[in-house]
Each structure stands twice: as C-alpha cells, then as structure tokens.
Enzyme design. Sequence first.
Site, short mmCIF file in Angstrom:
data_model
loop_
_atom_site.label_atom_id
_atom_site.label_comp_id
_atom_site.label_asym_id
_atom_site.label_seq_id
_atom_site.Cartn_x
_atom_site.Cartn_y
_atom_site.Cartn_z
CB SER A 55 -10.69 -1.70 -8.34
OG SER A 55 -10.42 -0.62 -9.20
CD GLU A 62 -4.17 -3.42 11.82
OE1 GLU A 62 -4.59 -3.73 10.68
OE2 GLU A 62 -4.12 -4.20 12.77
CB SER A 63 -5.85 2.43 7.43
OG SER A 63 -5.93 3.33 8.54
CG HIS A 68 -7.29 1.38 -8.19
ND1 HIS A 68 -8.60 1.00 -8.07
CD2 HIS A 68 -7.01 2.11 -7.08
CE1 HIS A 68 -9.10 1.49 -6.94
NE2 HIS A 68 -8.16 2.17 -6.32
CB CYS A 83 -3.28 3.36 12.01
SG CYS A 83 -3.95 4.52 10.81
#
Lengths: 137, 137
Positions: A55, A62-63, A68, A83
């Site tokens: 992972s 921006e997020s 995974h 974003c």
Amino acid sequence: MKQLGRHILAEFTGCDTEVLNNIEQIKTTLLEAARQSGATIVDSVFHQYNPYGLSGVVVIAESHISIHTWPEYGYAAVDFFTCGDQVDPWKACRYMKKKLACPEMHTQEISRGIPGGPDEIIPHKPLDKPSFNRKPA
Amino acid sequence: MKQLGRHILAEFTGCDTEVLNNIEQIKTTLLEAARQSGATIVDSVFHQYNPYGLSGVVVIAESHISIHTWPEYGYAAVDFFTCGDQVDPWKACRYMKKKLACPEMHTQEISRGIPGGPDEIIPHKPLDKPSFNRKPA
C-alpha cells in the site's frame, strides 16, 4: 453539486507483478505521478505486506493519490483525488498505467464536493482570510 | 467483476467547523473509526494546512481511510476503502458522521477489483504461498 475535487478510481489489471511487489519502485513511481499531475507533495507513506502486496499513499496539498497492489492477481487499485484547477489527475493516471506496464485500465471519475444545488465549481483554497463562523464550543 | 474491496465515498456537509480544523481530534477520530470497522492499522499521516483545513490518511491492512476537510465550507470528503469480509467500512462511516457532528451525508459505495466476467468475491489474502508467475525481468 458545488464541486471541489475530481476523484479518479482506477482498476489496473494485467500489470507487471514484479513492479507491483517492489516497494521502492512503487514509491518512486507514485511520487513522480503526483509531480506529473502538477500536485504539491505534502507527505507519503508506504507499506509492504507479507507475503506480497503493498500500500502507498501520497498526501498532496490537493488531496491524495493512493495505491494498493495484489501482485498475485496482477492488479492494483489506484486513486487520484485532486482539487483545484492547477492539477490534472489524468496525467498521474496515465503515468501510472505506463509504469505498471498495465495493458488495460478501467476508470471512473467522480466529482467530490457539496451535493445539491446547481452544478458549479467552488474555490479549493479561498484567497481571503478565514471568515467561517465557528460553532460555539 | 472479481471483487476485492468495497469503497465508500462520503461527502459530509454541515459539519462542526471546529472539529474539521482540529488535527488532534481528527487524528484520534479517524484512527478510532478504523478500529470500529475492524481494520488493522498499519500507518497514518496527518497534515494541517494554512490558513485552515487538513488531510489525514490511515493505511490499514485492508486498504485505507482518508479525510480532507474544508472548514470554511463545513465539508469533509471521506473515503472508506476496505477489503476482505472481516472489516465493515460502514461502521467507520457512521462513526465519523457522528464525531464530525454531520447532520447529512451523501455516500456511494463502489466495488473495487478486477473488472469483467461474472460477479464474484475473490480472496483478499490467499492463504497459500505465492504462486503467481512473475514476468521475466
């Protein structure tokens, strides 16, 4: 919806299983994917599982971008959530597809934001000072 | 689809703006949400933005839970991506809704996995030893 962000959910199949299990390679690749999209990297975390799979998440201003992997299935679930209009999540997505030697990807792009009302894009980072009303403690 | 995971995308609106901007509270809450779902916490990362807003990701052995907050809009985008049948992402989702004092949430649950073929659930972690064929280097 008052849209703040775009979220691509990608299913990468038929990938190179060695790459999917190589944490250093995935780390380098995911960080570079973030850069390719124009994002600002804030932090990242990667973890290798036993006996295989890993992972990884890159937090961006921006997020986030996450992966995974299931090398046993040649599969990776990858998210590109960005974003603002300065970042293009599709650039990151195409870069990842290439680097995972993925012959076929399935994607869906979902708008993130405040549901309801007419569709509009609202600013990711307002330029003026905080003006929201805090609730009483 | 050969389903490996369930991914809830949640839009939390009308939340307590103080909570949305309190990194310690969000950290405690997101980690507890992971536990409530039955997940195994692997790692986590949290970041506070200037002048407000924060991002947090909890990597779990079963994928991840993430949050991005916009206190100025009373809004948080929260993802609950879990694999396997030992974890219930909805428990984490309901817990977060309560802790963010969110009067209304909008959610969509998306299946993650290998597209195509008849719908079936495939094992998140095969119990037998690695048997996948690696591609030649």
